[in-house]
Design an enzyme around this catalytic site. Structure first.
Site, PDB file in Angstrom:
ATOM      1  N   ASP A   1      -7.079 -22.079  23.254  1.00 59.19           N
ATOM      2  CA  ASP A   1      -7.560 -21.258  24.354  1.00 59.19           C
ATOM      3  C   ASP A   1      -7.261 -21.868  25.724  1.00 59.19           C
ATOM      4  OD1 ASP A   1      -8.660 -19.015  25.460  1.00 59.19           O
ATOM      5  OD2 ASP A   1     -10.730 -19.488  24.974  1.00 59.19           O
TER       6      ASP A   1
ATOM      7  N   LYS B   1     -14.208 -16.099  21.486  1.00 57.73           N
ATOM      8  CA  LYS B   1     -14.232 -16.587  22.870  1.00 57.73           C
ATOM      9  C   LYS B   1     -15.526 -17.334  23.152  1.00 57.73           C
ATOM     10  CE  LYS B   1     -11.648 -15.700  25.823  1.00 57.73           C
ATOM     11  NZ  LYS B   1     -10.495 -16.436  26.426  1.00 57.73           N
TER      12      LYS B   1
ATOM     13  N   LYS C   1     -11.137 -11.218  37.383  1.00 59.83           N
ATOM     14  CA  LYS C   1     -12.242 -11.625  36.515  1.00 59.83           C
ATOM     15  C   LYS C   1     -13.391 -12.136  37.376  1.00 59.83           C
ATOM     16  CE  LYS C   1     -11.782 -15.271  33.820  1.00 59.83           C
ATOM     17  NZ  LYS C   1     -11.360 -16.084  32.657  1.00 59.83           N
TER      18      LYS C   1
ATOM     19  N   LYS D   1      -9.263 -24.954  26.529  1.00 58.75           N
ATOM     20  CA  LYS D   1     -10.709 -24.762  26.576  1.00 58.75           C
ATOM     21  C   LYS D   1     -11.431 -25.481  25.441  1.00 58.75           C
ATOM     22  CE  LYS D   1     -11.551 -20.873  28.348  1.00 58.75           C
ATOM     23  NZ  LYS D   1     -11.487 -19.414  28.512  1.00 58.75           N
TER      24      LYS D   1
END
Length: 525
Positions: free
Chosen positions: A317, A366, A409, A481
């Site tokens: 990610d 996520k 976002k 991530k």
């Protein structure tokens, strides 16, 4: 004719020596093993190990294959490379802007070298220390479940300025994604309308078959072979930037070993995901594979396969806005002796990533990658977080899809912490970012660094031969991530530690010591 590499950063040292083809450097790695006694005493035993490193100085011709080429990230990266390659200047309402790679560490960041005669810090461009591939030279292709050419994909994504789209339209229109594979159970049902370019679909809107998965592996392998041959490439890197998949179930006998995973693919097991198919195909083709989405592509069997074939993998990610800030802010609070007790994170976005994440199973992937980012900060301070009581941070994550905001976002976070004597501290952060324009330079860095690390080998002093790094490329963790980590080791999410690891690797390769901030020039008489 081979052009000899001429260093831009010249270090006066006998630890690093250049030849026509390589750089060989010596480095003594120093660390300490710590044992903790029951009474809280720490017994620390420093140790050191001598190594030699070798860098192949020839920059190869590099091909990039993106899974999700026509998505926001894939189409934006391709457009960025074309814009920079052709030195495009485009007009915006704020005036003309020349193409650049802002947001990329390898292209737009610097590394501290040392100090000048007056004790002032001196920095050099990150990509000036050693020969890195220039992204402008990337040969780009890839797969997508949607068959739109990249001019149409860029228009659809609504990321880039109109004048930039206009100037790149003809070049982008020539690029069309290769047919991909589509297993509906792994991504949101709302993506079916887009899936008109699939090797396992009977026509653009026909029936989908998840049978003959091994043939899908073979098809991807052939695509990699063809791409490399047709473009006369020295090396290829594959990166997944397609839809977030749901987590695959981890099942003994199915995806727990390399042999079992291969058998599961050949028997069309339902828990073999498209991303794992791409990973297996890449590994079998000796091609590095990076997972830029949060799903568990690298089940244990895939990791074992990468170890068996000694192929680089990295994931998971992309670390863009909210999570990157969270890793910095949480570590800052904990290092300051402040105790975060809750973090509430809210996001909304309107691109196709947000649309796919509106499905609960894809959101769960996520959520897992976002929540793990604070774990090492907690583990670093037993004063604040009692391990016997299993004290953790109460961490809540929400993602909502709002079509109107497009690629912008919006992230809102609240950090609630305990202070001394019953006091409390609340930090609220409101962050608005253009999602794909943060993600794209991270993808670029992952590709550049993966290729570079493939040209670095090492050996312990006295060993007969050099070898590659361990297949899990943990040096990439700065950009990821939920960093994939070698079994038996904990992931490090602190952004400063991750970046320091990368900087110090480049420094030692050219004969410099690791960075420190003792600053004796200023602090001692």
């Amino acid at each position: 004719m081979t052009v000899q590499y001429v260093p831009k950063v010249k270090v006066a040292t006998d630890k690093a020596k250049y030849t026509d083809t390589s750089l060989v450097s010596k480095y003594t790695y120093k660390n300490a093993v710590v044992e903790t006694e029951d009474d809280g005493t720490y017994n620390v035993k420093p140790y050191s190990e001598d190594y030699e490193f070798k860098v192949d100085l020839k920059v190869p011709k590099v091909g990039i294959l993106l899974v999700g080429l026509g998505g926001n990230n894939g189409s934006t990266l391709t457009a960025a490379v074309l814009a920079n390659r052709h030195k495009v200047v485009f007009n915006t309402k704020r005036g003309p802007i020349p193409a650049n790679y802002f947001g990329s560490v390898t292209q737009s960041a610097t590394i501290k070298l040392g100090v000048d005669a007056k004790g002032n810090d001196v920095y050099a461009p990150f990509n000036s220390l050693l020969p890195l591939v220039n992204p402008n030279d990337f040969v780009i292709s890839g797969w997508d479940i949607n068959g739109a050419n990249l001019a149409d994909a860029v228009k659809r994504s609504e990321v880039l300025e109109y004048d930039l789209q206009r100037q790149l339209k003809d070049k982008l229109a020539e690029i069309k994604p290769l047919p991909s594979i589509y297993y509906p159970d792994f991504i949101a049902a709302n993506q079916d309308e887009r899936a008109d370019n699939c090797i396992n679909r009977d026509g653009p809107k026909g029936a989908i078959s998840t049978k003959n998965k091994w043939s899908h592996v073979e098809a991807i392998r052939q695509d990699i072979k063809n791409f490399k041959k047709e473009n006369d490439l020295d090396s290829v890197v594959v990166l997944w930037t397609a839809n977030t998949e749901r987590y695959a179930e981890l099942i003994p006998g199915v995806n727990d070993t390399a042999d079992n995973l291969i058998k599961a693919i050949k028997s069309d097991h339902e828990e073999v995901s498209p991303s794992t198919i791409f990973a297996v195909a890449s590994i079998l083709e000796q091609t590095p594979y990076i997972n830029g989405s949060p799903q568990n592509t690298f089940v244990q069997g895939a990791i074992e396969l990468a170890e068996k074939y000694d192929v680089f993998i990295g994931g998971d990610d992309l670390k863009t806005g909210q999570t990157k800030l969270k890793s910095v802010l949480t570590q800052f609070l904990v290092d300051a002796g402040i105790k975060p007790v809750s973090i509430a994170s809210y996001n909304h976005l309107g691109n196709n990533d947000g649309y796919n994440l509106s499905s609960p199973r894809q959101f769960r992937s996520k959520e897992i990658s976002k929540s793990s980012v604070v774990d090492d900060a907690i583990d670093s301070n037993e004063i604040l977080y009692n391990k016997k009581k299993n004290e953790r941070i109460n961490h809540c994550i929400v993602i909502k899809y709002l079509h109107a905001v497009g690629d912008d976002k919006v992230a809102m976070d609240e950090y609630y912490s305990e202070l001394m004597l019953g006091g409390h501290n609340r930090i609220s952060v409101h962050n608005v970012c253009e999602d794909s324009l943060l993600a794209t330079p991270i993808i670029l860095d992952l590709l550049v660094m993966t290729e570079f690390l493939s040209r670095v080998t090492y050996k312990k002093a006295g060993a007969p031969s050099f070898e590659k790094f361990y297949p899990i490329l943990n040096f990439l963790s700065y950009w990821l991530k939920a960093p994939l980590t070698r079994e038996g080791h904990k992931a490090i999410n602190s952004l400063n530690k991750q970046r320091l690891g990368v900087d110090n690797l480049l420094r030692l390769l050219i004969g410099l010591e690791p960075l420190n901030e003792l600053r004796f020039e200023e602090r001692l008489k």
